[in-house]
Design a protein around this motif. Sequence first.
Motif, PDB file in Angstrom:
ATOM      1  N   LYS A 132      15.905  11.961  -1.520  1.00 21.96           N
ATOM      2  CA  LYS A 132      16.292  13.074  -2.212  1.00 21.96           C
ATOM      3  C   LYS A 132      15.611  13.020  -3.608  1.00 21.96           C
ATOM      4  N   LEU A 133      15.241  12.023  -4.118  1.00 20.16           N
ATOM      5  CA  LEU A 133      14.458  12.004  -5.373  1.00 20.16           C
ATOM      6  C   LEU A 133      13.219  12.399  -5.322  1.00 20.16           C
ATOM      7  N   GLY A 134      12.770  12.649  -4.089  1.00 21.30           N
ATOM      8  CA  GLY A 134      11.369  13.244  -3.981  1.00 21.30           C
ATOM      9  C   GLY A 134      10.330  12.262  -3.431  1.00 21.30           C
ATOM     10  N   VAL A 135      10.804  11.115  -2.895  1.00 18.60           N
ATOM     11  CA  VAL A 135       9.715  10.080  -2.586  1.00 18.60           C
ATOM     12  C   VAL A 135       9.098  10.470  -1.212  1.00 18.60           C
ATOM     13  N   GLY A 136       8.070  10.587  -0.840  1.00 21.14           N
ATOM     14  CA  GLY A 136       7.684  11.128   0.377  1.00 21.14           C
ATOM     15  C   GLY A 136       7.178   9.712   1.327  1.00 21.14           C
ATOM     16  N   MET A 137       7.253  10.116   2.484  1.00 20.99           N
ATOM     17  CA  MET A 137       7.060   8.953   3.586  1.00 20.99           C
ATOM     18  C   MET A 137       5.675   8.730   3.596  1.00 20.99           C
ATOM     19  N   ALA A 138       5.200   7.357   4.042  1.00 27.52           N
ATOM     20  CA  ALA A 138       3.795   7.203   4.082  1.00 27.52           C
ATOM     21  C   ALA A 138       2.723   7.569   3.145  1.00 27.52           C
ATOM     22  N   ILE A 139       3.366   7.533   1.812  1.00 33.14           N
ATOM     23  CA  ILE A 139       2.583   8.091   0.575  1.00 33.14           C
ATOM     24  C   ILE A 139       2.296   6.790  -0.241  1.00 33.14           C
ATOM     25  N   PRO A 140       1.006   6.742  -0.440  1.00 34.03           N
ATOM     26  CA  PRO A 140       0.533   5.513  -1.228  1.00 34.03           C
ATOM     27  C   PRO A 140       1.398   5.228  -2.286  1.00 34.03           C
TER      28      PRO A 140
ATOM     29  N   PHE B 180       1.091   3.995  -5.301  1.00 31.55           N
ATOM     30  CA  PHE B 180       0.633   4.225  -6.831  1.00 31.55           C
ATOM     31  C   PHE B 180       0.761   5.549  -6.961  1.00 31.55           C
ATOM     32  N   GLN B 181       0.799   6.409  -6.134  1.00 32.70           N
ATOM     33  CA  GLN B 181       0.780   7.938  -6.208  1.00 32.70           C
ATOM     34  C   GLN B 181       2.236   8.549  -6.542  1.00 32.70           C
ATOM     35  N   THR B 182       3.400   7.508  -5.954  1.00 37.55           N
ATOM     36  CA  THR B 182       4.521   8.139  -6.059  1.00 37.55           C
ATOM     37  C   THR B 182       5.186   6.985  -7.326  1.00 37.55           C
ATOM     38  N   ARG B 183       4.515   6.338  -7.919  1.00 35.95           N
ATOM     39  CA  ARG B 183       4.923   5.387  -8.766  1.00 35.95           C
ATOM     40  C   ARG B 183       6.003   5.842  -9.859  1.00 35.95           C
TER      41      ARG B 183
ATOM     42  N   GLY C  96       0.861  -1.198   0.046  1.00 42.10           N
ATOM     43  CA  GLY C  96      -0.047  -0.018   0.032  1.00 42.10           C
ATOM     44  C   GLY C  96       0.734   1.314   0.148  1.00 42.10           C
ATOM     45  N   CYS C  97       1.434   1.288   1.148  1.00 46.49           N
ATOM     46  CA  CYS C  97       2.401   2.682   1.312  1.00 46.49           C
ATOM     47  C   CYS C  97       3.827   2.579   1.338  1.00 46.49           C
ATOM     48  N   ILE C  98       4.475   3.731   1.101  1.00 44.94           N
ATOM     49  CA  ILE C  98       5.826   3.662   1.375  1.00 44.94           C
ATOM     50  C   ILE C  98       6.162   3.789   2.911  1.00 44.94           C
ATOM     51  N   ILE C  99       6.692   2.737   3.455  1.00 44.75           N
ATOM     52  CA  ILE C  99       7.011   2.801   4.928  1.00 44.75           C
ATOM     53  C   ILE C  99       8.346   3.099   5.306  1.00 44.75           C
ATOM     54  N   SER C 100       9.228   3.020   4.250  1.00 43.91           N
ATOM     55  CA  SER C 100      10.773   3.077   4.518  1.00 43.91           C
ATOM     56  C   SER C 100      11.366   3.568   3.260  1.00 43.91           C
TER      57      SER C 100
END
Length: 428
Positions: free
Chosen positions: A46-54, A56-59, A35-39
């Motif tokens: 630095k590439l802009g991947v957020g924490m706890a973001i779904p 598919f949204q950061t795919r 589901g989400c990014i947890i680590s």
Amino acid sequence: MKAIVDCNNFYCSCERLFRPDLWSKPVVVLSNNDGCIISRSDEARKLGVGMAIPYFQTRHIIDKHDIAVFSSNYHLYGDMSWRVMETLRTLMGHDASRVEVYSVDEAFMDLDHIPLEDLPAYARHIKYTVEQWTGISVSIGIAPTKTLAKLANRLAKKNKQLSGCIKVLLTEEEQRLALQQTRVDDLWGVGRAYAVKLINWGITSAWELSNMPEEWAHTNMGGVTGVRLIRELRGLPSIEMEEELVDKKMIATTRMFGRPVSEIREIKEAVATYISRAAEKLRRQHSAAGTVSVFIVSKEQDHLTDFKRGATISNHTTLPRATSLTHELIKAATGLVEVLYEHGKEYKKAGVMLSSLVPDDSIQGNLFAPHAENERRGLMHAIDNINFSMRDDSVKFGSSGMNKNWKMRQELRSSRYSTRWEDLRKVQ
DNA sequence: TCTGGGGTCCTAGGACCC
DNA sequence: TCTGGGGTCCTAGGACCC
């Protein structure tokens, strides 16, 4: 003085241990159900991947930069966590009162036996030892209270180059500066709700909060909790080290389904599976449960905007007698499913909770219980042993289902390198 | 299409008792 | 007509944590 030792990007670090090709590459780890990014590694951040973001949204970022993605692999993380904590315990001479495992990747340490002037060097010694023995890099914050240690740790992580992942707040002057550099919403103990309140009152820095009167904190920040927070910020220890291995007061197992489920048979299967898992945890701490609760969450149309506030319905049963026997717990739980289930609805999640836990004093066999029950207790023990040694659900109850179409997705999981023989790394 | 899981502590308020 | 006060236990819900 108290220290908090925190593993850097823990899950990502674990994944990288066995993949030298990824050592300086961006990596992320996903939650259950992918589901989400947890680590995420520093490179991924630095590439802009957020924490706890779904996911598919950061795919788009992940694909564009060819970031390595892993489903969560809790066997691996649990084992690595144990190794890190054992290292800390060894450093403290196995004095259990000096190490408090706070979470899978964090531990508090009581360093009162180290002279103040030696603390910076001692922190480096801890960091070096953990990295040598386990391969996991850590950050360390040291201060007079747990809350200030957490704050120091945060500052250490903010500028790893400068700090070397270590920050020690010895003097009042250092503590004041650190408080001034920290926003209230970054404090340990201030969540979203209090952050909004505090900022509305014009209190924005940790320093400002530390100067508020205790009576004010008692009225406005959850009573004694708020008072403790303020005292901790002022350097007065108010949250003590906790004893290890305290039994849990509640045991829960909850999961999203891999796809929406509408048949009651499947929901019962899922609930029986979760109960089996929860009952294992229950027996591991030699407890029995007096209350069984079940909740199911239906799939609402507006789940995109407000998915957490789903239509959750729950119910609980008080058992005539506390038990740790899986089949008794399953019976109670599936009964609750029948009460809760509505035909025609689609469900996305279910969970079970065992509470009113008491010591399972009948574990050795109860003289007054029917013979058959003592036999079943023996069977439970055998199942637990087999499942534990195989590290998988080799043996399970028929009611938990064989196909498990509702099971969560976990498509990108790494091997269980450190806990399964067949997954051990091969050296040619 | 797709949004995790598992906990703890504290307080307020109702039920009940004398 | 007049209707106290204090204690305990339990539960629900809110807040927080990683």
